[in-house]
Design a protein around this motif. Structure first.
Motif, mmCIF file in Angstrom:
data_model
loop_
_atom_site.group_PDB
_atom_site.id
_atom_site.type_symbol
_atom_site.label_atom_id
_atom_site.label_comp_id
_atom_site.label_asym_id
_atom_site.label_seq_id
_atom_site.Cartn_x
_atom_site.Cartn_y
_atom_site.Cartn_z
ATOM 1 N N PHE A 1 57.017 88.520 -6.641
ATOM 2 C CA PHE A 1 56.775 87.199 -6.064
ATOM 3 C C PHE A 1 55.513 87.201 -5.207
ATOM 4 C CE2 PHE A 1 61.495 85.669 -6.121
ATOM 5 C CZ PHE A 1 61.408 85.582 -7.496
ATOM 6 N N ILE A 2 55.373 88.236 -4.391
ATOM 7 C CA ILE A 2 54.205 88.329 -3.503
ATOM 8 C C ILE A 2 52.917 88.450 -4.318
ATOM 9 C CG2 ILE A 2 53.025 89.853 -1.844
ATOM 10 C CD1 ILE A 2 55.143 88.160 -0.562
ATOM 11 N N SER A 3 52.997 89.214 -5.419
ATOM 12 C CA SER A 3 51.800 89.416 -6.243
ATOM 13 C C SER A 3 51.339 88.127 -6.887
ATOM 14 C CB SER A 3 52.085 90.463 -7.323
ATOM 15 O OG SER A 3 52.421 91.709 -6.739
ATOM 16 N N VAL B 1 48.364 86.337 10.565
ATOM 17 C CA VAL B 1 49.181 85.146 10.790
ATOM 18 C C VAL B 1 50.508 85.350 10.069
ATOM 19 C CG1 VAL B 1 47.242 83.575 11.082
ATOM 20 C CG2 VAL B 1 48.127 83.985 8.800
ATOM 21 N N SER B 2 51.562 84.757 10.615
ATOM 22 C CA SER B 2 52.892 84.939 10.032
ATOM 23 C C SER B 2 53.698 83.658 10.165
ATOM 24 C CB SER B 2 53.621 86.098 10.723
ATOM 25 O OG SER B 2 53.722 85.842 12.117
ATOM 26 N N ALA B 3 54.651 83.527 9.271
ATOM 27 C CA ALA B 3 55.527 82.345 9.287
ATOM 28 C C ALA B 3 56.887 82.746 8.731
ATOM 29 C CB ALA B 3 54.915 81.225 8.457
ATOM 30 N N PRO B 4 57.994 82.214 9.281
ATOM 31 C CA PRO B 4 59.339 82.561 8.784
ATOM 32 C C PRO B 4 59.641 81.826 7.485
ATOM 33 C CG PRO B 4 59.493 80.963 10.550
ATOM 34 C CD PRO B 4 58.039 81.287 10.433
ATOM 35 N N LEU B 5 60.464 82.451 6.659
ATOM 36 C CA LEU B 5 60.948 81.816 5.441
ATOM 37 C C LEU B 5 62.358 81.297 5.709
ATOM 38 C CD1 LEU B 5 59.711 84.378 2.750
ATOM 39 C CD2 LEU B 5 58.660 82.206 3.415
ATOM 40 N N GLU B 6 62.574 80.057 5.405
ATOM 41 C CA GLU B 6 63.840 79.389 5.719
ATOM 42 C C GLU B 6 64.993 80.033 4.956
ATOM 43 O OE1 GLU B 6 65.662 74.826 5.668
ATOM 44 O OE2 GLU B 6 63.625 75.263 4.959
ATOM 45 N N ASN B 7 66.142 80.193 5.657
ATOM 46 C CA ASN B 7 67.382 80.749 5.096
ATOM 47 C C ASN B 7 67.239 82.215 4.687
ATOM 48 O OD1 ASN B 7 68.781 78.274 5.388
ATOM 49 N ND2 ASN B 7 67.970 77.552 3.414
ATOM 50 N N THR B 8 66.242 82.886 5.260
ATOM 51 C CA THR B 8 66.057 84.320 4.990
ATOM 52 C C THR B 8 65.803 85.035 6.308
ATOM 53 O OG1 THR B 8 63.649 84.324 4.780
ATOM 54 C CG2 THR B 8 64.909 83.691 2.824
ATOM 55 N N PRO B 9 65.961 86.350 6.331
ATOM 56 C CA PRO B 9 65.642 87.119 7.533
ATOM 57 C C PRO B 9 64.198 87.636 7.521
ATOM 58 C CG PRO B 9 66.805 88.515 5.995
ATOM 59 C CD PRO B 9 66.671 87.167 5.326
ATOM 60 N N TRP B 10 63.394 87.031 6.669
ATOM 61 C CA TRP B 10 62.060 87.576 6.446
ATOM 62 C C TRP B 10 60.975 86.727 7.109
ATOM 63 C CZ3 TRP B 10 63.578 87.257 0.690
ATOM 64 C CH2 TRP B 10 64.503 88.267 0.391
ATOM 65 N N MET B 11 59.840 87.396 7.354
ATOM 66 C CA MET B 11 58.610 86.737 7.803
ATOM 67 C C MET B 11 57.538 86.982 6.740
ATOM 68 S SD MET B 11 59.135 85.465 10.883
ATOM 69 C CE MET B 11 57.469 85.282 11.499
ATOM 70 N N LEU B 12 56.837 85.929 6.383
ATOM 71 C CA LEU B 12 55.689 86.066 5.481
ATOM 72 C C LEU B 12 54.439 86.305 6.329
ATOM 73 C CD1 LEU B 12 54.512 85.903 2.621
ATOM 74 C CD2 LEU B 12 54.197 83.440 2.987
ATOM 75 N N ASP C 1 43.313 89.517 2.791
ATOM 76 C CA ASP C 1 43.168 90.901 2.357
ATOM 77 C C ASP C 1 44.518 91.598 2.189
ATOM 78 O OD1 ASP C 1 40.281 90.956 2.392
ATOM 79 O OD2 ASP C 1 40.425 90.846 4.572
ATOM 80 N N ASP C 2 45.588 91.028 2.759
ATOM 81 C CA ASP C 2 46.915 91.633 2.632
ATOM 82 C C ASP C 2 47.959 90.550 2.830
ATOM 83 O OD1 ASP C 2 48.849 93.493 2.276
ATOM 84 O OD2 ASP C 2 48.646 94.441 4.251
ATOM 85 N N ILE C 3 49.014 90.576 2.029
ATOM 86 C CA ILE C 3 50.133 89.636 2.160
ATOM 87 C C ILE C 3 51.409 90.410 1.871
ATOM 88 C CG2 ILE C 3 49.769 88.844 -0.230
ATOM 89 C CD1 ILE C 3 50.918 86.133 0.639
ATOM 90 N N PHE C 4 52.417 90.254 2.735
ATOM 91 C CA PHE C 4 53.657 91.015 2.572
ATOM 92 C C PHE C 4 54.778 90.320 3.328
ATOM 93 C CE2 PHE C 4 51.239 92.694 6.120
ATOM 94 C CZ PHE C 4 52.165 92.783 7.145
ATOM 95 N N LEU C 5 56.012 90.797 3.058
ATOM 96 C CA LEU C 5 57.193 90.315 3.761
ATOM 97 C C LEU C 5 57.660 91.395 4.729
ATOM 98 C CD1 LEU C 5 59.249 88.674 0.871
ATOM 99 C CD2 LEU C 5 57.905 87.504 2.633
#
Length: 589
Positions: free
Chosen positions: A211-213, A271-282, A221-225
């Motif tokens: 999904f991230i890819s 920069v980061s943002a939470p994903l709704e209904n998940t325990p993750w941060m994008l 330069d980098d994107i991850f959960l």
């Protein structure tokens, strides 16, 4: 008060007056110091605005790029967050479709559950297994590669969460299989009772990486959960692989936070943002603007412009400093020359008055001698022939010739005292110099001094005074012979230069020291032994050259001889020519 301070500063800034100073090296040091001070001042005045302007442009453009970079990164974060949220919602919808309240008994059937898993794998290959769990936490039905039917999840933390909220997505963990995966669980109430049942789906963590890819972009330069506790859910370019700890990510709990990370590769923006209904941060990370092509290009151009301006300022300032220093030096030298010439003229005037008195005293007896010899010649013509008459005629002629020579000498002596008439005539300068050399030939041969002549063959005739030119060259060449002493060379050359004829006389003598060179045309100044020179030769020569409308200069280095240059006009100025014509007309009348 301020004018006095400025005057004192200017007096220290400008080179000191060199009149009366014989130390040439000291004079050169003062002008060198003045040039250095002037160059430093001009560079400071010219470069300071350029430095200030470059600094302002540098920081202003940096701030602009930083603001633009942040806005772009936040805009990309919002887009990535929406994409990732849509993918997660699609997973949620797929699970919700299976667990409708009226399908509880249906999916308890093993074949039905196996078919559902197959359909889910066709859509998302990352699905590993499906399990139906009752309200006691016991897995009633299981479809997957492991033997987990009857497994009790009552004590698992996620079981209480899904019963309370109805939907749950776990963090990535290793679990029983020791492979990174995460769980999606949905809880539904049975229609015929108050009990709840749960559908639990296990998905490989590679699905999140896929999904991230799909949303990876060149804007970052980098994107991850990452989990809220700072554990990576997907691989990161900067912070490691999934399940590793990210020390700075656990603070990223609010939308659009920007961090500056001090790392070996430099500062980065995160920069980061939470994903709704998940325990993750994008999380999106981008190397700071200083690593971007626009910033590099700007810095390169700014540096080139600044270096270009600096080089231009340096060249212009150096040229102006040299020009101003040379102009000031030329002005000082002209001033010193005028003062020296004025002093020289005063000395010549004093000597001239003395010479005029001596010449008049000599002219009076000469006039009587000339008159009496003429009377004797007349009386001799009236007498009859006698034995020694011709001898008397010869003696009287010798007396008259000697008187004429004495008159010519006193005439030259008076010329030193006052401006005497210049008799202009056509003169072939090469022949005149040769005549002077013929006169000095015996003395030169006696001292073994060789004459080297470099006459221009087509040298034009000049209008000048023959007698005064002979005296000029006689004095200079005679001084050269005296300076050489024995075994040497005198080189004489003539050439046309513009409207003037240049005569250069160079000897191989010992040369003239600088402290003596500036006094060489002073009256009574001589370096010869007492009784061997009066110090008037070059003074008279200087006055004669000036009177003929020419210039005389001398240059010398100790041990390399001396060079005299005499510059004479081919034709006299109109005023001198007019005076000469009037004088000739008066003589003819």
């Amino acid at each position: 008060m301020s004018m006095n301070v400025f005057s004192r500063w200017l007096a220290r800034f400008l080179p000191e007056d060199q009149y009366g100073i014989d130390d040439v090296s000291g004079i050169n040091k003062r002008y060198k110091k003045f040039r250095t001070n002037l160059l430093t001042t001009m560079l400071t005045i010219s470069l300071l605005p350029a430095i200030i302007t470059a600094a302002i442009g540098y920081f202003q453009y940096r701030d602009l790029l930083q603001t633009t970079e942040r806005e772009q990164l936040l805009w990309n974060l919002e887009g990535a967050q929406k994409t990732m949220q849509a993918l997660i919602n699609e997973l949620h919808s797929s699970i919700e479709f299976i667990v409708r309240e009226d399908r509880c008994d249906e999916i308890l059937d093993q074949d039905t559950l196996d078919g559902m898993l197959i359909r889910l794998k066709l859509k998302y290959n990352g699905f590993v297994d499906l399990g139906v769990i009752d309200s006691r936490g016991i897995q009633l039905t299981y479809s997957g590669p492991y033997k987990l039917k009857g497994y009790n999840y009552r004590v698992q933390e996620w079981f209480e969460h899904v019963r309370g909220r109805g939907f749950y997505i776990s963090n990535v963990f290793l679990g029983y299989r020791n492979i990174p995966h995460f769980v999606i669980a949905v809880s539904k109430k049975r229609p015929d009772s108050e009990d709840h049942w749960v559908l639990r789906a296990t998905i490989n963590a590679d699905t999140l990486q896929e999904f991230i890819s799909t949303i990876n972009t060149k804007a970052s330069d980098d994107i991850f959960l990452v989990s809220r506790t700072g554990k990576l859910q997907t691989s990161s370019r900067y912070f490691g692989n999934a399940m590793e700890y990210c020390p700075i990510c656990e603070t990223s709990s609010h939308l659009h936070e920007i961090f500056k990370l001090e790392r070996g590769m430099g500062d980065v923006l995160q920069v980061s943002a939470p994903l709704e209904n998940t325990p993750w941060m994008l999380v999106l990370v981008k190397e700071k603007y200083i690593h971007q092509a626009a910033w590099f290009s700007f810095r390169k151009r700014l540096l080139l412009i600044f270096l270009g301006c600096s080089a231009t300022c340096l060249v212009i300032s150096y040229s102006l400093a040299n020009m101003l220093t040379n102009r000031i030096r030329e002005t000082d030298e002209k001033r010193q020359s005028l003062l020296t010439e004025a002093e020289h003229s005063n000395k010549l005037a004093s000597i001239g008055r003395l010479a005029a008195g001596v010449a008049h005293e000599i002219n009076n007896p000469l006039a009587i001698i000339d008159q009496k010899s003429g009377l004797m010649q007349d009386l001799l013509g009236l007498t009859e022939e006698f034995k020694y008459k011709e001898k008397f005629y010869t003696s009287i002629a010798g007396i008259q010739n000697s008187v004429g020579r004495c008159k010519a000498i006193t005439h030259r002596l008076l010329g030193f005292a006052r401006r005497m008439d210049v008799i202009l005539e056509e003169i072939k300068l090469n022949e005149l110099i040769q005549e002077v050399l013929n006169f000095l030939e015996k003395e030169a041969m006696y001292n073994r001094i060789r004459m080297e002549l470099g006459f221009q063959a087509d040298l034009p005739t000049i209008y000048c005074d023959r007698g005064q030119l002979q005296q000029i060259f006689l004095n200079i060449i005679n001084n050269a012979i005296d300076a050489i002493g024995k075994d040497g060379l005198i080189a004489i050359s003539t050439r046309l230069q513009g409207n003037d004829v240049l005569v250069r006389i160079k000897d191989s003598g010992p040369g003239i020291p600088p402290n003596i060179l500036q006094h060489i045309f002073d009256p009574f100044f001589t370096t010869k032994a007492p009784g061997k020179g009066t110090g008037l030769g070059l003074s008279i020569t200087y006055g004669l050259v000036k009177k003929l409308g020419g210039e005389i200069t001398v240059s010398s280095e100790v041990g390399k001889g001396a060079t005299f240059e005499i510059r004479l006009p081919v034709k006299p100025d109109k005023s001198a020519e007019r005076d000469n014509n009037e004088r000739n007309q008066s003589i003819n009348r």
